[in-house]
Design a protein around this motif. Structure first.
Motif, mmCIF file in Angstrom:
data_model
loop_
_atom_site.group_PDB
_atom_site.id
_atom_site.type_symbol
_atom_site.label_atom_id
_atom_site.label_comp_id
_atom_site.label_asym_id
_atom_site.label_seq_id
_atom_site.Cartn_x
_atom_site.Cartn_y
_atom_site.Cartn_z
ATOM 1 N N LEU A 1 0.828 -1.211 0.000
ATOM 2 C CA LEU A 1 0.000 0.000 0.000
ATOM 3 C C LEU A 1 0.862 1.260 0.000
ATOM 4 N N GLY B 1 -0.376 6.868 15.805
ATOM 5 C CA GLY B 1 -1.240 7.594 14.876
ATOM 6 C C GLY B 1 -1.690 8.951 15.383
ATOM 7 N N ASP C 1 1.653 1.961 13.427
ATOM 8 C CA ASP C 1 2.412 1.652 14.651
ATOM 9 C C ASP C 1 2.495 0.136 14.871
HETATM 10 P P1 NAD Z 1 -6.135 3.163 10.966
HETATM 11 O O1 NAD Z 1 -7.035 4.179 10.353
HETATM 12 O O2 NAD Z 1 -6.280 2.822 12.388
HETATM 13 O O3 NAD Z 1 -4.598 3.612 10.789
HETATM 14 C C1 NAD Z 1 -4.062 3.932 9.532
HETATM 15 C C2 NAD Z 1 -2.844 4.823 9.745
HETATM 16 O O4 NAD Z 1 -3.264 6.060 10.287
HETATM 17 C C3 NAD Z 1 -1.821 4.253 10.715
HETATM 18 O O5 NAD Z 1 -0.519 4.566 10.263
HETATM 19 C C4 NAD Z 1 -2.125 5.007 11.998
HETATM 20 O O6 NAD Z 1 -1.023 5.086 12.868
HETATM 21 C C5 NAD Z 1 -2.498 6.360 11.434
HETATM 22 N N1 NAD Z 1 -3.334 7.192 12.307
HETATM 23 C C6 NAD Z 1 -4.165 6.808 13.308
HETATM 24 N N2 NAD Z 1 -4.765 7.892 13.862
HETATM 25 C C7 NAD Z 1 -4.312 8.979 13.196
HETATM 26 C C8 NAD Z 1 -4.575 10.373 13.269
HETATM 27 N N3 NAD Z 1 -5.418 10.881 14.166
HETATM 28 N N4 NAD Z 1 -3.957 11.191 12.393
HETATM 29 C C9 NAD Z 1 -3.116 10.697 11.462
HETATM 30 N N5 NAD Z 1 -2.803 9.378 11.352
HETATM 31 C C10 NAD Z 1 -3.412 8.531 12.200
HETATM 32 O O7 NAD Z 1 -6.270 1.894 10.020
HETATM 33 P P2 NAD Z 1 -5.625 0.449 10.242
HETATM 34 O O8 NAD Z 1 -6.370 -0.210 11.354
HETATM 35 O O9 NAD Z 1 -4.148 0.565 10.302
HETATM 36 O O10 NAD Z 1 -5.976 -0.266 8.850
HETATM 37 C C11 NAD Z 1 -7.180 -0.889 8.605
HETATM 38 C C12 NAD Z 1 -8.103 0.012 7.793
HETATM 39 O O11 NAD Z 1 -7.472 0.400 6.580
HETATM 40 C C13 NAD Z 1 -9.387 -0.696 7.383
HETATM 41 O O12 NAD Z 1 -10.488 0.162 7.561
HETATM 42 C C14 NAD Z 1 -9.170 -0.969 5.903
HETATM 43 O O13 NAD Z 1 -10.338 -1.132 5.151
HETATM 44 C C15 NAD Z 1 -8.358 0.199 5.479
HETATM 45 N N6 NAD Z 1 -7.611 -0.111 4.266
HETATM 46 C C16 NAD Z 1 -7.971 0.498 3.074
HETATM 47 C C17 NAD Z 1 -7.306 0.180 1.901
HETATM 48 C C18 NAD Z 1 -7.681 0.824 0.574
HETATM 49 O O14 NAD Z 1 -6.867 0.786 -0.345
HETATM 50 N N7 NAD Z 1 -8.860 1.409 0.435
HETATM 51 C C19 NAD Z 1 -6.275 -0.750 1.936
HETATM 52 C C20 NAD Z 1 -5.938 -1.353 3.160
HETATM 53 C C21 NAD Z 1 -6.603 -1.016 4.307
#
Ligand code: NAD
Length: 488
Positions: free
Chosen positions: A156, A207, A177
């Motif tokens: 990704l 995050g 993380d």
């Molecule tokens: P997440 O939203 O918890 O975290 C994603 C990233 O954002 C991490 O690096 C995290 O540390 C960071 N983050 C968290 N809070 C933040 C904030 N307040 N400000 C900025 N950054 C912050 O997602 P996850 O649990 O790591 O991944 C799973 C999710 O990702 C699922 O909902 C999945 O569907 C989605 N996803 C989407 C795709 C796509 O291409 N559409 C691909 C893979 C995963």
């Protein structure tokens, strides 16, 4: 325990605060790697380094030279693919057989976009006014903040990096993380490929602190985010406050629509691939099965039969088909879905419980029938191996059910009727539709979501342009002066 430093301006450094944290191997449940706990100060240093590279040696390179560097990088990644796969399995618990394939595919993305670097042409626009030459240029958008999730960290990231580097951007990366190791290791390959220092920087951390500092940094020109819809909204709001450009790749609740004339064995296999591969931890998971009522019983029986043979266990074992849920937080979320499905009155056709003998974060593949659209497991993205089964009576109902979600990432149509296949694919509201297939992606094919699944597309021929600003240049050809009080 292994340790990895940050990479800022081409230099391996600890966090400015000296803080570190440990990442857990979800198979063993033990901490296995220690990484810096970077903060806003490190993000700021990294953004400055990325800006300096943009204004310095990287910005001076020709597009052809950038393409050559990307090509060289692709070769180095090919050599390192197995090491990178191993890091991703340790950190995220996904199957070695899946991550080996993902890592082996990364060079294709860098080669595809290497070839695009010097084909990013502007245009000469025929002028509707006399004596003007008008042309456009695509200039790099600038410093990109890439924020990535834990489920496929390097794939990704690559969906952002390959196109963005081809366009001439520089990057500050904040990996999840939960899975920091592979991105820190990967970033070290850029120096060997010959990229100038500061083109690619990585800051690991939490995050809401480190990620939020990147999203809100006024020195960042574009945020390319993949993650949950909830976080995506926060990131989007922070970015908009400083008018930062944005792509959001978010969650999904994709429908697999099976018509009565479909090859049910193939459909059953596609449903298994869609929702149980990667332990369901994939944005494009086909987590809603919509099946015509006349074949529902037969199809569900096939899926249950296959699900009951899925080998759950050590992600490094080539025989394993489903590894652990990737982290404790996600494991608890999946268990809560099992509980709410029971409480809501869904029938458990299979699973909905942990694999007790394995301990750790293992759960059974789960199939829920007799569900209704308002049930939590039907409405929300589980991001785990949970399939909900709904039935329909005709095509219109199938399309309405498939589109009856806030998400719009992907979907599939299973039928042998070529007219219906294309008709339904056209009527489904999602960024990717597979016909008689599921879970295929490519560097050359745009990927992204509608509705709550995101904003923008990654990959494909237009992806490089999304990392540029289009500039229009008007050249006056006569040297004469004009009426200063009219719009020319
Ligand atoms: P997440 O939203 O918890 O975290 C994603 C990233 O954002 C991490 O690096 C995290 O540390 C960071 N983050 C968290 N809070 C933040 C904030 N307040 N400000 C900025 N950054 C912050 O997602 P996850 O649990 O790591 O991944 C799973 C999710 O990702 C699922 O909902 C999945 O569907 C989605 N996803 C989407 C795709 C796509 O291409 N559409 C691909 C893979 C995963």
């Amino acid at each position: 325990m292994r340790t990895f430093p940050l990479l800022i301006g081409g230099v391996a450094v600890p966090a400015a605060s000296g803080a570190t944290y440990e990442s857990v191997d979800p198979f063993t449940g033990q901490a296995w790697v220690q990484v810096p706990d970077g903060g806003a100060v490190d993000i700021d240093r990294a953004v400055r380094a990325a800006r300096a590279a943009l204004n310095g040696p990287w910005g001076q390179l020709t597009a052809t030279a950038r393409g050559k560097l990307l090509w060289r990088l692709s070769e180095i990644i090919g050599r390192e693919a197995e090491n990178l796969a191993d890091l991703e399995v340790r950190d995220g618990g996904k199957l070695l057989r899946e991550m080996s394939g993902q890592m082996a595919s990364l060079p294709d993305y860098y080669r595809y976009f290497a070839g695009m670097a010097d084909k990013l042409e502007g245009s000469v626009i025929p002028s509707d006014k006399p004596n003007f030459l008008i042309y456009t240029k695509h200039e790099p958008v600038g410093v990109v903040g890439a924020i990535t999730p834990w489920n496929s960290p390097l794939l990704l990231l690559t969906w952002k990096l390959a196109a963005g580097l081809a366009a001439g951007c520089t990057f500050v990366i904040k990996p999840s993380d939960h899975t920091p190791a592979s991105t820190l290791a990967f970033a070290r390959l850029f120096e060997e490929a010959g990229f100038p220092p500061g083109v690619v920087n990585v800051v690991t951390g939490w995050g809401p602190e480190t990620g939020a500092a990147l999203a809100a940094h006024p020195g960042v020109d574009k945020i390319a985010f993949t993650g949950s819809t909830e976080t995506g909204i926060k990131v989007g709001q922070a970015a908009l406050a400083s008018m930062t450009r944005l792509t959001l790749e978010l969650g999904g609740k994709s429908a697999q629509v099976v018509f009565p004339d479909a090859d049910l064995d193939a459909a059953a296999n596609g449903v298994i691939a869609g929702v149980f591969a990667a332990t369901g931890q994939t944005c494009l998971a086909g987590s809603r099965l919509l099946v015509h009522e006349s074949v529902a019983e037969e199809l569900v029986a096939k899926i249950v039969a296959r699900a009951s043979t899925i080998v759950v266990g050590d992600p490094h074992d080539p025989a394993t088909e489903m590894g652990p849920v990737s982290n404790e937080q996600q494991y608890q979320k999946v268990l809560s879905h099992f509980a709410s499905a029971r409480a809501d009155g869904a029938t458990i056709a299979y699973g909905a419980e942990p694999v007790a003998e394995l301990g750790g974060f293992f759960v059974k593949p789960t199939i829920l029938t007799d569900v209704t659209p308002e049930m939590r497991a039907v409405a929300e993205e589980v991001f785990g191996p949970v399939l909900v089964v709904l039935t329909f009576a005709d095509e219109d109902e199938a399309v309405a059910m498939a589109n009856g979600t806030e998400f719009g990432l992907a979907g599939s149509v299973w039928t042998k009727d070529v007219h219906r296949a294309h008709r339904v694919a056209g009527n489904l509201r999602a960024g990717t539709i597979w016909i008689n297939s599921y879970r295929a992606v490519s560097p050359s094919v745009p990927f992204g979501g509608m509705g709550s699944s995101g904003i923008g597309r990654e990959n494909g021929i237009d992806a490089v342009k999304d990392f540029t600003e289009t500039k229009a240049i008007w050249v006056e050809l006569t040297g004469d002066t004009r009426d200063p009080f009219t719009l020319g």
